[in-house]
Motif scaffolding. Structure first.
Motif, PDB file in Angstrom:
ATOM      1  N   SER A  12     -15.564  20.809 -30.336  1.00 34.32           N
ATOM      2  CA  SER A  12     -14.935  19.709 -31.072  1.00 34.32           C
ATOM      3  C   SER A  12     -14.089  20.341 -32.173  1.00 34.32           C
ATOM      4  CB  SER A  12     -15.977  18.747 -31.642  1.00 34.32           C
ATOM      5  OG  SER A  12     -16.822  19.386 -32.573  1.00 34.32           O
ATOM      6  N   ALA A  43      -9.210  17.941 -27.795  1.00 34.13           N
ATOM      7  CA  ALA A  43      -8.129  17.635 -28.745  1.00 34.13           C
ATOM      8  C   ALA A  43      -6.961  17.052 -27.954  1.00 34.13           C
ATOM      9  CB  ALA A  43      -7.721  18.896 -29.516  1.00 34.13           C
ATOM     10  N   SER A 103     -12.643  13.615 -31.281  1.00 35.39           N
ATOM     11  CA  SER A 103     -12.954  14.874 -30.615  1.00 35.39           C
ATOM     12  C   SER A 103     -14.460  15.043 -30.455  1.00 35.39           C
ATOM     13  CB  SER A 103     -12.382  16.046 -31.425  1.00 35.39           C
ATOM     14  OG  SER A 103     -12.786  17.280 -30.889  1.00 35.39           O
TER      15      SER A 103
END
Length: 348
Positions: A12, A43, A103
């Motif tokens: 993340s 992302a 994310s």
């Protein structure tokens, strides 16, 4: 876990206006890292492209729509969003907080669905992540809700492991939050993690006192005598190697910590100040006790140096290696315990 190919490492991206993306990309700018795992960054292609350009990082990546499409030997980027966020380095914004949570949620969903094998989280900002559907003080609390098990914030490095009885709790609320049930739970979780995640057969654990000098026999506070000591005595009688409470002010300076496999601190700063003093740049934040592996670097967003291209990625790199080692240790532990159970059944 995937039956074929390398371990799939989900990442993340954290707050895009901090140093998170930089330490991630710097880590995998070294192509040798791809020998150990297949990184999957949650992302977007545009985001990574913008960050690359702004930071002057030379790295190739493979854009994908789902973890199953990830290629070994490549840095893979999943398009969680389509927007092209231009970073405002050094400034926490609602947008950077929103993307950090998008994310994280996408990565955790993939983790729960076994589409990735483990998770490494880049730093977030505890203020700009707050939203109607996300009211957590940090990663640990969110993961504790989403994953199975009893979570323990466990700071680990080569020679030091410190877990927390209470993590993101205000100092004024610490004593009231520490109960016999909580102490038993954290000790049990730590002991299990030391066996399963670190290969220590008979862990030796130290507990730090709640009050200065562990209460000085009730002169400074009664919590150590009335709460900690009875639970420690109970655990020892059941065969656990648990000792304390030790006065926190001298425990680390005297090198007493080297006599134990892990230390359980009463509250956040009591544990993290000595840990970061002794291990900063090499330490890793590991969420122990859950059914999935998650690690992170031992630092925050570092807005003051964001965008300058000078962030040290050592801790993120250590988080990657720690996560991979813990994941492998769990597989070995599972195989070992499975073999033991089979032998026990055959003897019956």
């Amino acid at each position: 876990m995937q039956e074929k190919g390398k371990i799939r490492l989900g990442i993340s991206i954290g707050d895009l206006n901090g140093i998170g993306c930089e330490v991630v990309l710097r880590t995998f700018e070294d192509v040798r890292m791809l020998d150990f795992c297949t990184p999957i960054i949650f992302a977007s292609n545009k985001t990574i492209s913008n960050q690359k350009s702004a930071l002057g990082i030379e790295i190739n990546y493979n854009g994908i729509q789902e973890p199953a499409k990830a290629l070994d030997g490549k840095v893979n980027v999943i398009n969680v969003w389509r927007e092209a966020l231009v970073p405002e380095f050094g400034t926490p914004t609602p947008e950077s907080g929103s993307f950090a949570i998008q994310s994280l949620k996408a990565a955790v969903t993939a983790l729960k669905n076994d589409e990735i094998d483990l998770l490494i989280t880049a730093p977030i900002n505890k203020n700009n992540i707050q939203a109607e559907d996300f009211k957590f003080p940090g990663h640990t609390d969110y993961l504790a809700q989403e994953l199975e098990g009893e979570s323990l914030m466990f700071m680990v490095s080569d020679g030091l492991r410190i877990g927390l009885l209470t993590d993101h709790v205000a100092v004024k609320d610490v004593a009231a939050a520490i109960t016999p049930k909580l102490i038993r739970s954290k000790i049990t979780t730590m002991e299990k993690s030391l066996k399963m995640d670190f290969g220590i057969r008979k862990p030796k654990i130290a507990l730090l006192g709640i009050n200065p000098h562990s209460g000085d026999n009730g002169v400074i506070g009664k919590e150590d005598d009335e709460i900690l000591k009875p639970v420690i005595k109970e655990m020892i009688e059941k065969g656990h190697l648990v000792f304390g409470p030790y006065s926190a002010d001298s425990f680390f300076g005297s090198d007493n910590y080297k006599q134990f496999d892990a230390i359980l601190a009463a509250y956040h700063d009591q544990g993290l100040i000595p840990f970061k003093t002794l291990s900063f740049g090499k330490g890793v934040n590991f969420t122990a006790g859950l059914n999935k592996v998650r690690t992170s670097p031992d630092h925050g967003t570092a807005y003051e140096i964001a965008g300058k291209g000078i962030a040290d990625h050592s801790s993120f790199k250590e988080a990657v290696f720690a996560g991979l080692n813990i994941f492998k240790n769990r597989l070995e532990y599972k195989e070992l315990t499975s073999d033991i159970l089979k032998k026990q059944k055959l003897k019956r």
